[in-house]
Design a protein around this motif. Structure first.
Motif, mmCIF file in Angstrom:
data_model
loop_
_atom_site.group_PDB
_atom_site.id
_atom_site.type_symbol
_atom_site.label_atom_id
_atom_site.label_comp_id
_atom_site.label_asym_id
_atom_site.label_seq_id
_atom_site.Cartn_x
_atom_site.Cartn_y
_atom_site.Cartn_z
ATOM 1 N N GLY A 113 0.843 -1.200 0.000
ATOM 2 C CA GLY A 113 0.000 0.000 0.000
ATOM 3 C C GLY A 113 0.874 1.244 0.000
ATOM 4 N N LEU A 114 0.689 2.065 -1.029
ATOM 5 C CA LEU A 114 1.430 3.324 -1.129
ATOM 6 C C LEU A 114 0.597 4.442 -0.519
ATOM 7 C CD1 LEU A 114 3.623 5.254 -2.372
ATOM 8 C CD2 LEU A 114 2.223 5.280 -4.439
ATOM 9 N N GLN A 115 1.199 5.197 0.407
ATOM 10 C CA GLN A 115 0.482 6.316 1.022
ATOM 11 C C GLN A 115 1.283 7.578 0.742
ATOM 12 O OE1 GLN A 115 -2.032 3.529 3.817
ATOM 13 N NE2 GLN A 115 -0.807 4.952 5.003
ATOM 14 N N ASN A 116 0.762 8.361 -0.167
ATOM 15 C CA ASN A 116 1.505 9.512 -0.647
ATOM 16 C C ASN A 116 0.666 10.778 -0.564
ATOM 17 O OD1 ASN A 116 1.858 11.223 -3.446
ATOM 18 N ND2 ASN A 116 3.787 10.767 -2.431
ATOM 19 N N TYR A 117 1.308 11.832 -0.092
ATOM 20 C CA TYR A 117 0.634 13.120 0.043
ATOM 21 C C TYR A 117 1.400 14.264 -0.597
ATOM 22 C CZ TYR A 117 -2.440 10.850 3.371
ATOM 23 O OH TYR A 117 -3.376 10.013 3.937
ATOM 24 N N THR A 118 2.731 14.132 -0.661
ATOM 25 C CA THR A 118 3.544 15.283 -1.044
ATOM 26 C C THR A 118 4.918 14.819 -1.491
ATOM 27 O OG1 THR A 118 4.303 17.452 -0.241
ATOM 28 C CG2 THR A 118 4.450 15.619 1.318
ATOM 29 N N ARG A 119 5.817 15.776 -1.734
ATOM 30 C CA ARG A 119 7.236 15.444 -1.893
ATOM 31 C C ARG A 119 7.999 16.233 -0.838
ATOM 32 N NH1 ARG A 119 10.294 18.996 -6.565
ATOM 33 N NH2 ARG A 119 9.204 20.945 -6.134
ATOM 34 N N GLU A 120 9.257 15.887 -0.663
ATOM 35 C CA GLU A 120 10.106 16.646 0.251
ATOM 36 C C GLU A 120 11.290 17.213 -0.513
ATOM 37 O OE1 GLU A 120 9.040 17.260 3.092
ATOM 38 O OE2 GLU A 120 7.850 15.550 3.793
ATOM 39 N N ILE A 121 11.749 18.384 -0.043
ATOM 40 C CA ILE A 121 12.976 18.986 -0.570
ATOM 41 C C ILE A 121 13.991 18.981 0.577
ATOM 42 C CG2 ILE A 121 14.013 21.151 -1.376
ATOM 43 C CD1 ILE A 121 12.214 20.028 -3.494
ATOM 44 N N VAL A 122 15.182 18.463 0.301
ATOM 45 C CA VAL A 122 16.175 18.412 1.377
ATOM 46 C C VAL A 122 17.475 19.096 0.960
ATOM 47 C CG1 VAL A 122 15.224 16.235 2.262
ATOM 48 C CG2 VAL A 122 17.199 16.183 0.761
ATOM 49 N N SER A 123 18.193 19.557 1.981
ATOM 50 C CA SER A 123 19.511 20.127 1.716
ATOM 51 C C SER A 123 20.510 19.560 2.723
ATOM 52 C CB SER A 123 19.470 21.651 1.814
ATOM 53 O OG SER A 123 19.354 22.022 3.159
ATOM 54 N N HIS A 124 21.760 19.668 2.373
ATOM 55 C CA HIS A 124 22.842 19.240 3.265
ATOM 56 C C HIS A 124 22.815 20.128 4.507
ATOM 57 C CE1 HIS A 124 26.722 17.917 4.600
ATOM 58 N NE2 HIS A 124 27.257 19.118 4.476
ATOM 59 N N ALA A 125 22.916 19.520 5.691
ATOM 60 C CA ALA A 125 22.911 20.296 6.930
ATOM 61 C C ALA A 125 23.872 19.627 7.895
ATOM 62 C CB ALA A 125 21.504 20.359 7.510
ATOM 63 N N PRO A 126 25.148 20.043 7.887
ATOM 64 C CA PRO A 126 26.205 19.309 8.611
ATOM 65 C C PRO A 126 25.929 19.159 10.106
ATOM 66 C CG PRO A 126 27.003 21.436 7.769
ATOM 67 C CD PRO A 126 25.664 21.204 7.148
ATOM 68 N N LEU A 127 25.146 20.059 10.678
ATOM 69 C CA LEU A 127 24.939 19.981 12.122
ATOM 70 C C LEU A 127 23.778 19.074 12.525
ATOM 71 C CD1 LEU A 127 25.595 23.699 13.132
ATOM 72 C CD2 LEU A 127 27.171 21.757 13.118
#
Ligand code: FCB
Length: 449
Positions: free
Chosen positions: A293-307
């Motif tokens: 079962g696929l449960q999808n609502y959106t996408r995510e945008i991510v960036s590098h965050a060293p901390l």
């Protein structure tokens, strides 16, 4: 609208989804035991505006009219969950026959109305008595869960043929045992990894128990999935961040089920899960489901965050990016469901995919008994269109269930985000079919009749 029901084929399963704690209410009635969501919302008061699911949509009493509404909307398949503590108040041992009788009434009425019941065995409401013994972090949960699955089969398995073992293990372990924003409010890597491993074992074990009982059952389990893009295209560190977040959010539970093990190579911190593994576990994590079962609502945008601990990555929320989003602050991005389907289709061990949840929360206004929820209607049309696009390209997707039948208790957010095809006035429990609901019922109308 660029599609009809017929475009998807005769076998395509159209449906609508709900979950016990979000709609039933009757939190302490007829012998029901306390669940972690009862205590999280009442005792710990962790929910926005102090809301709780004590009454919710009062589905426990209103189910006859609500199932009638499903029929009126021409929806042939209804996915709902069983509340573990309603049938086993202490999680194991003594059965609450009044709780069993309630689910029997719901199932029988579904069948009488020509609605196929699809049961989610676990949609997040662990009995509090088991939480007191460590809950999902205690390996004993495998035995508790097995007993609960056997009970579901024993009491409902003569009429229920479609099963989903777990709902979104990543969300209930991540939010409940790492971030502490969902019940039971635990935090930390050890709690999370222990809970994750035990949930992953249970999802496969649940499948095995169901299969051993009846070959003909259609058995599945469900996963949250969001397509993930980097903030800066072609930026090497952001691309690496994408791989890590994707391993955590999208692959952690799916791949061991498919016999591929945990995605440790792409997210090193997951190696620590081995602390909780016993010899033979790797094999036990795998099970051939009939569908996922696929449960999808959106996408995510991510960036590098060293901390950022563990993943060195962060998710950039939709409002910060100034893109169209829902009341959950989830970007409206229909291509995500298409990308998910295409990707899952490449896993040889996936036999069939059903979209078991998709939907959106927007501001709804009830005016003269009508709700003109144009944004939700558009959202559903656009996403269903993407499902069709994938299917036409050969993806083995064979169902679509809207989240959700009616406005309900949206976990940590309380009653504010309304996701329903049906509007609920929580003071009077009055139901009003929204325009999106009317549209869905038109789509599902059997033209051949
Ligand atoms: C999913 C849950 C479901 C509902 C939707 C909005 O993660 O499975 O219960 O809350 O999100």
């Amino acid at each position: 609208m660029h599609f009809t029901k017929e475009d998807f084929g005769k076998d395509f399963k159209w449906g609508v989804s709900t979950a016990a704690y979000q709609i039933e209410g009757a939190h302490d009635l007829d012998g029901k035991g306390t669940s972690i969501w009862d205590s999280f919302s009442n005792k710990k008061r962790k929910i926005t505006n102090g809301h709780n699911g004590n009454i919710a949509c009062d589905f426990y009493h209103q189910y006859p009219q609500d199932l009638e509404l499903i029929k009126q909307l021409n929806i042939p398949n209804y996915r709902f969950s069983i509340s573990w503590s309603r049938i086993l108040p202490n999680g194991t041992g003594e059965i609450n026959f009044k709780g069993v009788a309630y689910y029997n009434r719901v199932i029988d009425l579904c069948l009488e109305l020509g609605i196929e019941p699809w049961v989610t065995i676990y949609h997040w409401d662990l009995p509090e008595a088991l939480h007191a013994k460590g809950g999902w972090t205690n390996r004993e949960v495998l035995n508790w869960f097995s007993e609960y699955v056997q009970c579901c089969i024993k009491y409902f398995g003569d009429r229920v043929k479609h099963w989903m073992v777990l709902n979104e293990p990543m969300v209930f372990t991540g939010a409940g045992y790492f971030l502490g924003v969902h019940a039971p409010g635990k935090v930390g890597l050890s709690n999370f990894l222990a809970a994750a491993h035990h949930a992953a074992l249970c999802q496969a074990e649940g499948g095995r128990i169901l299969r051993s009982h009846q070959q003909e059952y259609k058995i599945g389990t469900t996963f949250s999935y969001s397509h993930i893009d980097p903030l800066r295209e072609n930026h090497e560190k952001d691309l690496r961040a994408v791989v890590k977040v994707d391993a955590l959010l999208n692959r952690l539970f799916l791949e061991p089920l498919l016999g591929m093990g945990y995605p440790m190579k792409d997210l090193k911190i997951l190696q620590k899960i081995e602390r909780f593994m016993l010899p033979g576990d790797e094999q036990k994590l795998a099970f051939q489901m009939d569908f996922v079962g696929l449960q999808n609502y959106t996408r995510e945008i991510v960036s590098h965050a060293p901390l950022m601990p563990f993943v060195q990555a962060k998710i950039i929320k939709a409002n910060k990016r100034k893109v169209t989003h829902t009341l959950m602050n989830w970007e409206v991005y229909p291509a995500s469901i298409y990308q998910a389907l295409k990707r899952w289709n490449n896993y040889p061990a996936i036999k069939e995919i059903l979209v078991t949840e998709n939907g959106a929360a927007f501001h709804d206004h009830l005016v003269e008994n009508e709700v003109h929820d144009a944004e939700r209607l558009q959202y559903l049309q656009d996403h269903i269109e993407q499902v069709l696009k994938a299917q036409k390209e050969g993806v083995k997707v064979n169902g679509y269930f809207v989240w959700t039948l009616m406005d309900n208790f949206e976990w940590a957010e309380g009653y504010h985000p309304r996701f329903g095809l049906i509007h609920v006035d929580f003071d009077t429990q009055k139901r009003t079919i929204k325009n999106s609901g009317k549209w869905y019922s038109q789509l599902l109308l059997d033209r051949k009749l």
